[in-house]
Scaffold this active site. Sequence first.
Site, PDB file in Angstrom:
ATOM      1  N   HIS A 164       0.827  -1.207   0.000  1.00 13.28           N
ATOM      2  CA  HIS A 164       0.000   0.000   0.000  1.00 13.28           C
ATOM      3  C   HIS A 164       0.860   1.255   0.000  1.00 13.28           C
ATOM      4  O   HIS A 164       0.522   2.251  -0.652  1.00 13.28           O
ATOM      5  CB  HIS A 164      -0.947   0.015   1.214  1.00 13.28           C
ATOM      6  N   CYS A 165       1.983   1.213   0.683  1.00 12.34           N
ATOM      7  CA  CYS A 165       2.867   2.378   0.811  1.00 12.34           C
ATOM      8  C   CYS A 165       3.530   2.758  -0.516  1.00 12.34           C
ATOM      9  O   CYS A 165       3.949   3.901  -0.693  1.00 12.34           O
ATOM     10  CB  CYS A 165       3.968   2.099   1.830  1.00 12.34           C
ATOM     11  N   ILE A 166       3.680   1.788  -1.416  1.00 11.89           N
ATOM     12  CA  ILE A 166       4.435   2.071  -2.647  1.00 11.89           C
ATOM     13  C   ILE A 166       3.520   2.281  -3.849  1.00 11.89           C
ATOM     14  O   ILE A 166       3.989   2.342  -4.985  1.00 11.89           O
ATOM     15  CB  ILE A 166       5.466   0.956  -2.945  1.00 11.89           C
TER      16      ILE A 166
END
Lengths: 365, 365
Positions: free
Chosen positions: A355-357
Amino acid sequence: MSRTLNTAPAADGFRMPAEFAPHDGCWMLWPERPDNWRDGARPAQDAFVAVATAIAAFEPVTIGVGAAQFEFARARVPAHIRLVELSSNDSWMRDVGPTFVVNGRGEIRGVDWRFNAWGGLDGGLYFPWDADDLVARKVLEVERADRYRATIVNEGGAIHVDGEGTLLVTEECVLNPNRNPTLSRAQLEAEFRAWLGVHTVLWLGEGVFNDETDGHVDNLACFVRPGVVALTWTDNRRDPQYRISRDAWERLNDARDARGRRLAVHKLPMPGPLRMSAREARGVLTRDGAKARRAGVRLAGSYVNFYIANGGVVVPLLDPHTDGAALRKLRALFPGRRIVGVPGREILLGGGNIHCITQQVPARG
Amino acid sequence: MSRTLNTAPAADGFRMPAEFAPHDGCWMLWPERPDNWRDGARPAQDAFVAVATAIAAFEPVTIGVGAAQFEFARARVPAHIRLVELSSNDSWMRDVGPTFVVNGRGEIRGVDWRFNAWGGLDGGLYFPWDADDLVARKVLEVERADRYRATIVNEGGAIHVDGEGTLLVTEECVLNPNRNPTLSRAQLEAEFRAWLGVHTVLWLGEGVFNDETDGHVDNLACFVRPGVVALTWTDNRRDPQYRISRDAWERLNDARDARGRRLAVHKLPMPGPLRMSAREARGVLTRDGAKARRAGVRLAGSYVNFYIANGGVVVPLLDPHTDGAALRKLRALFPGRRIVGVPGREILLGGGNIHCITQQVPARG
């Protein structure tokens, strides 16, 4: 082709849609800094390519890459994934990319948060972050989408919405004095209402144990659909994560969302606990001004850190003991979507996960 | 999102459309190198902005800019013009950008010529040119258009087509041993047939006098529509341009195009002759490996170096004594298009003009 507007989304009739609403595509960045990614970022690059390839089965993917690595990246990224030149200080598109908002009439715009590398010179993860702070603007140029330049420091990973007026955040991150020290909880709620078009802010306490983002909500809990939340969970009362997840569980069960609904909360098993190995830590170069990576450090692994694509969910595989149970849970939570696991440990070593990338572009039409 | 194909356009049913066919938009690059553009490229940047603004009245414009100048450029380029990060060695999008080809079924692809800075280490204008040689590929990525990597050295400014099978080139450039020394005239014709989908190659002799591109055709002559050519012209027999234009005139009048038509040739007055002033030359920094700019040098000014946009023609203004006549001629040659003059001297000082700094994207639909 991206006007910078002097207004805010809510006043213009725009709001942030949920991640599970339809997308036009997904943006990512190419990892390269050797003081965050081991072995010159080669393993992380492979992991990012695997994530991009998995998402590209569901929707168009674009990866931004700095000029120096463009040709190397082009040779390793499949041709059906778009690669554009885009400088950054690291590769966390969720946090440095725009948060898109929609008006229900087919228009999209982007909120360009002020970015300070998760805490600036007071606990932030690296300096400088000037290229990161331009990423959202550059994405909006390519997308030909107008831009709101937010007046507050925030990251995309610090917020989750249900698309129906509810925002989920953590106190550890949003109230951290290294973000917006002059603003109170009530003032920050007002900011989020203005920038995201939400009505109700649900506050969780801390994020995942030892999460270096100061507890981004997107590693702890997220909306599966309106009224339904997934939460990372451990039954081990001696694990420091237990108290955190338990507190989140209680707050979520006490909450009412923007439509007045109670929330159904589903637990996803916590992997591990996972720790950085000596070999993994040795592969990371050290440098003044960047967070050092030490062997044995507890990694903030979480299956909640997945990406919802059109018709699919791309989930990090983190621990053979828990992967199967997590995938089964997600299959039950997302009927009608294909659940795809992609190895996530290399991304976790850098401080985040799938999700962060990633950052979705909502559908225009 | 740009596959590199192993075939060539003609074999795949693709051909280069004429510039006067409908466009989806126009690409440019941001000038910055102080060893080509005087006064740190400030005046040239203003001139490029004026060109982009003029074209943007007719069709969408995108400007590529290196990371270091992105914010400066964004502050000076109007918001309705798209700015994307894109490294280059200089700013000649015509020559380093892709030559687009179409298949008549709404698809576009791009030919990515091998680029050697107008002659490589044998008379080329600067070294290195590695970033320039990646520009076409990067443009095609943003456009999500598939790519042909040509096997020959060529520049977009060295070719003009009528869109009906005819190609116009100069011997001075195309046969120059600093481009493709191992290929004969017949072999080069075969290459152009393969890469551009043309049938008939019309050879002019030399380009404009003292044109440092080795005589690009786009500064000398171009198609106004099928069967009609504009040619830069002087009546002054003592000017070195006279013999060149006279030779081109004779060749064009003797020619038959791909459809067997004779060509109507229209003369555009030559400005000047124009020379670089001492003050202008002083503003250019010198550097090993880049062509020096000397006071008094004859500038290769030409009104033929215009850009045909959707519904308009953007023409360099070069000399108050001839601008009016040139614009009147062009108004007569392009009924139904608005003729817009933009000051072109700053661009000329860098070695080209409006056509050289632009590249059209043909309409998809």
